[in-house]
Write a protein that holds these residues in place. Sequence first.
Motif, PDB file in Angstrom:
ATOM      1  N   ARG A 130       0.835  -1.184  -0.007  1.00 17.11           N
ATOM      2  CA  ARG A 130       0.012   0.040  -0.043  1.00 17.11           C
ATOM      3  C   ARG A 130       0.675   1.161   0.032  1.00 17.11           C
ATOM      4  O   ARG A 130       0.400   2.462  -0.555  1.00 17.11           O
ATOM      5  CB  ARG A 130      -0.959  -0.145   1.340  1.00 17.11           C
ATOM      6  CG  ARG A 130      -1.637  -1.057   1.567  1.00 17.11           C
ATOM      7  CD  ARG A 130      -2.964  -1.267   0.459  1.00 17.11           C
ATOM      8  NE  ARG A 130      -3.842   0.040   0.358  1.00 17.11           N
ATOM      9  CZ  ARG A 130      -4.919   0.289   1.529  1.00 17.11           C
ATOM     10  NH1 ARG A 130      -5.272  -0.488   2.336  1.00 17.11           N
ATOM     11  NH2 ARG A 130      -5.486   1.539   1.256  1.00 17.11           N
ATOM     12  N   CYS A 131       2.103   1.246   0.385  1.00 17.34           N
ATOM     13  CA  CYS A 131       2.740   2.388   0.659  1.00 17.34           C
ATOM     14  C   CYS A 131       4.038   2.656  -0.075  1.00 17.34           C
ATOM     15  O   CYS A 131       4.451   3.688  -0.295  1.00 17.34           O
ATOM     16  CB  CYS A 131       3.187   2.538   2.269  1.00 17.34           C
ATOM     17  SG  CYS A 131       1.687   2.375   3.583  1.00 17.34           S
ATOM     18  N   ALA A 132       4.705   1.499  -0.604  1.00 11.63           N
ATOM     19  CA  ALA A 132       6.010   1.487  -1.211  1.00 11.63           C
ATOM     20  C   ALA A 132       6.113   2.211  -2.372  1.00 11.63           C
ATOM     21  O   ALA A 132       6.956   2.533  -2.856  1.00 11.63           O
ATOM     22  CB  ALA A 132       6.687  -0.057  -1.052  1.00 11.63           C
ATOM     23  N   MET A 133       4.953   2.274  -3.081  1.00 17.09           N
ATOM     24  CA  MET A 133       4.884   3.031  -4.351  1.00 17.09           C
ATOM     25  C   MET A 133       5.100   4.299  -4.214  1.00 17.09           C
ATOM     26  O   MET A 133       5.856   4.841  -5.080  1.00 17.09           O
ATOM     27  CB  MET A 133       3.532   2.873  -5.055  1.00 17.09           C
ATOM     28  CG  MET A 133       2.489   3.437  -4.143  1.00 17.09           C
ATOM     29  SD  MET A 133       0.826   3.052  -5.083  1.00 17.09           S
ATOM     30  CE  MET A 133       0.164   2.236  -3.906  1.00 17.09           C
ATOM     31  N   CYS A 134       5.121   4.777  -2.979  1.00 18.14           N
ATOM     32  CA  CYS A 134       5.425   6.292  -2.925  1.00 18.14           C
ATOM     33  C   CYS A 134       6.249   6.664  -1.735  1.00 18.14           C
ATOM     34  O   CYS A 134       7.073   7.435  -1.906  1.00 18.14           O
ATOM     35  CB  CYS A 134       4.036   7.080  -2.481  1.00 18.14           C
ATOM     36  SG  CYS A 134       2.584   7.263  -3.683  1.00 18.14           S
ATOM     37  N   HIS A 135       6.602   5.452  -0.866  1.00 16.20           N
ATOM     38  CA  HIS A 135       7.382   5.803   0.375  1.00 16.20           C
ATOM     39  C   HIS A 135       8.750   4.710   0.310  1.00 16.20           C
ATOM     40  O   HIS A 135       8.211   3.572  -0.031  1.00 16.20           O
ATOM     41  CB  HIS A 135       6.687   5.862   1.451  1.00 16.20           C
ATOM     42  CG  HIS A 135       5.747   6.791   1.787  1.00 16.20           C
ATOM     43  ND1 HIS A 135       5.619   8.265   2.068  1.00 16.20           N
ATOM     44  CD2 HIS A 135       4.346   6.969   1.546  1.00 16.20           C
ATOM     45  CE1 HIS A 135       4.863   8.870   2.134  1.00 16.20           C
ATOM     46  NE2 HIS A 135       3.756   8.173   1.515  1.00 16.20           N
ATOM     47  N   THR A 136       9.724   5.066   0.726  1.00 14.25           N
ATOM     48  CA  THR A 136      10.647   4.187   1.319  1.00 14.25           C
ATOM     49  C   THR A 136      11.087   4.246   2.743  1.00 14.25           C
ATOM     50  O   THR A 136      10.385   5.116   3.421  1.00 14.25           O
ATOM     51  CB  THR A 136      12.041   4.518   0.701  1.00 14.25           C
ATOM     52  OG1 THR A 136      12.385   6.023   1.171  1.00 14.25           O
ATOM     53  CG2 THR A 136      12.122   4.809  -0.871  1.00 14.25           C
ATOM     54  N   ARG A 137      11.734   3.382   3.168  1.00 17.62           N
ATOM     55  CA  ARG A 137      11.992   3.131   4.569  1.00 17.62           C
ATOM     56  C   ARG A 137      13.435   2.490   4.720  1.00 17.62           C
ATOM     57  O   ARG A 137      13.719   1.605   5.166  1.00 17.62           O
ATOM     58  CB  ARG A 137      10.939   2.286   5.279  1.00 17.62           C
ATOM     59  CG  ARG A 137      11.057   2.249   6.848  1.00 17.62           C
ATOM     60  CD  ARG A 137      10.010   1.555   7.335  1.00 17.62           C
ATOM     61  NE  ARG A 137      10.159   1.687   8.694  1.00 17.62           N
ATOM     62  CZ  ARG A 137      10.479   0.473   9.493  1.00 17.62           C
ATOM     63  NH1 ARG A 137      10.316  -0.760   8.832  1.00 17.62           N
ATOM     64  NH2 ARG A 137      10.572   0.584  10.788  1.00 17.62           N
ATOM     65  N   GLY A 184      16.090   5.164   4.661  1.00 16.73           N
ATOM     66  CA  GLY A 184      17.102   6.251   5.088  1.00 16.73           C
ATOM     67  C   GLY A 184      17.880   7.016   3.887  1.00 16.73           C
ATOM     68  O   GLY A 184      18.521   7.722   4.141  1.00 16.73           O
ATOM     69  N   LYS A 185      17.266   6.594   2.655  1.00 21.01           N
ATOM     70  CA  LYS A 185      17.998   7.028   1.426  1.00 21.01           C
ATOM     71  C   LYS A 185      17.142   8.223   0.707  1.00 21.01           C
ATOM     72  O   LYS A 185      17.550   8.588  -0.294  1.00 21.01           O
ATOM     73  CB  LYS A 185      18.469   6.137   0.590  1.00 21.01           C
ATOM     74  CG  LYS A 185      19.542   4.928   1.020  1.00 21.01           C
ATOM     75  CD  LYS A 185      19.940   3.988   0.282  1.00 21.01           C
ATOM     76  CE  LYS A 185      21.005   3.127   0.831  1.00 21.01           C
ATOM     77  NZ  LYS A 185      21.123   1.934  -0.263  1.00 21.01           N
ATOM     78  N   GLY A 186      15.967   8.444   1.435  1.00 19.21           N
ATOM     79  CA  GLY A 186      15.009   9.562   0.913  1.00 19.21           C
ATOM     80  C   GLY A 186      13.973   8.876   0.283  1.00 19.21           C
ATOM     81  O   GLY A 186      13.927   7.521  -0.136  1.00 19.21           O
ATOM     82  N   GLY A 187      12.870   9.562  -0.125  1.00 23.18           N
ATOM     83  CA  GLY A 187      11.615   8.878  -0.401  1.00 23.18           C
ATOM     84  C   GLY A 187      11.570   8.853  -1.947  1.00 23.18           C
ATOM     85  O   GLY A 187      12.565   9.173  -2.718  1.00 23.18           O
ATOM     86  N   LYS A 188      10.472   8.568  -2.366  1.00 19.08           N
ATOM     87  CA  LYS A 188       9.923   8.606  -3.928  1.00 19.08           C
ATOM     88  C   LYS A 188       9.193   9.756  -4.092  1.00 19.08           C
ATOM     89  O   LYS A 188       9.662  10.957  -4.083  1.00 19.08           O
ATOM     90  CB  LYS A 188       9.215   7.387  -4.297  1.00 19.08           C
ATOM     91  CG  LYS A 188      10.144   5.976  -3.737  1.00 19.08           C
ATOM     92  CD  LYS A 188       9.456   4.647  -4.323  1.00 19.08           C
ATOM     93  CE  LYS A 188      10.150   3.427  -4.326  1.00 19.08           C
ATOM     94  NZ  LYS A 188       9.109   2.380  -4.242  1.00 19.08           N
ATOM     95  N   ILE A 189       7.672   9.430  -4.553  1.00 16.74           N
ATOM     96  CA  ILE A 189       7.042  10.539  -4.501  1.00 16.74           C
ATOM     97  C   ILE A 189       6.689  11.274  -3.249  1.00 16.74           C
ATOM     98  O   ILE A 189       6.316  12.465  -3.257  1.00 16.74           O
ATOM     99  CB  ILE A 189       5.341   9.879  -5.156  1.00 16.74           C
ATOM    100  CG1 ILE A 189       5.945   9.583  -6.610  1.00 16.74           C
ATOM    101  CG2 ILE A 189       4.623  11.058  -5.003  1.00 16.74           C
ATOM    102  CD1 ILE A 189       4.516   8.788  -7.138  1.00 16.74           C
ATOM    103  N   GLY A 190       6.746  10.435  -2.106  1.00 15.76           N
ATOM    104  CA  GLY A 190       6.564  10.782  -0.637  1.00 15.76           C
ATOM    105  C   GLY A 190       7.765  10.709   0.087  1.00 15.76           C
ATOM    106  O   GLY A 190       8.708  10.248  -0.363  1.00 15.76           O
TER     107      GLY A 190
END
Length: 129
Positions: A43-50, A52-58
Amino acid sequence: MKRLILPAIALCLTAGMASQMSVPVQAAPQADAARGATLFQQRCAMCHTRNGKGGKIGPDLTAVMGRKAGSATYAYSSAMKASKTVWNAATLDKYIAAPTKMIPGTKMVISVTKPEDRAAIVRYLGAGK
């Protein structure tokens, strides 16, 4: 003797029924976090990373718990930057349930409607990296 046995049987039956009617036991925190990891990927990884290297769209959501909203390295909306929100289990749950209601003007428009899914995602986000 029959006077003692019948009430004892009734008490046992009542206790058994009461235990069946009780609230279900919550899943272990590790199970919630593991389920949360799966839900995060879905649900989240399409926009967010986890990572520590920065996000994507979020924004990247590493160490999000305890962080002030809009304070990580990311191009946040002015509404998010102006927010006085500090991320914890309650604020994250409320936010991912209805982002635009909690912080009107936020860029995030996708919500997670099921409380049990939100709880698992929040537990995962709070479980460290």
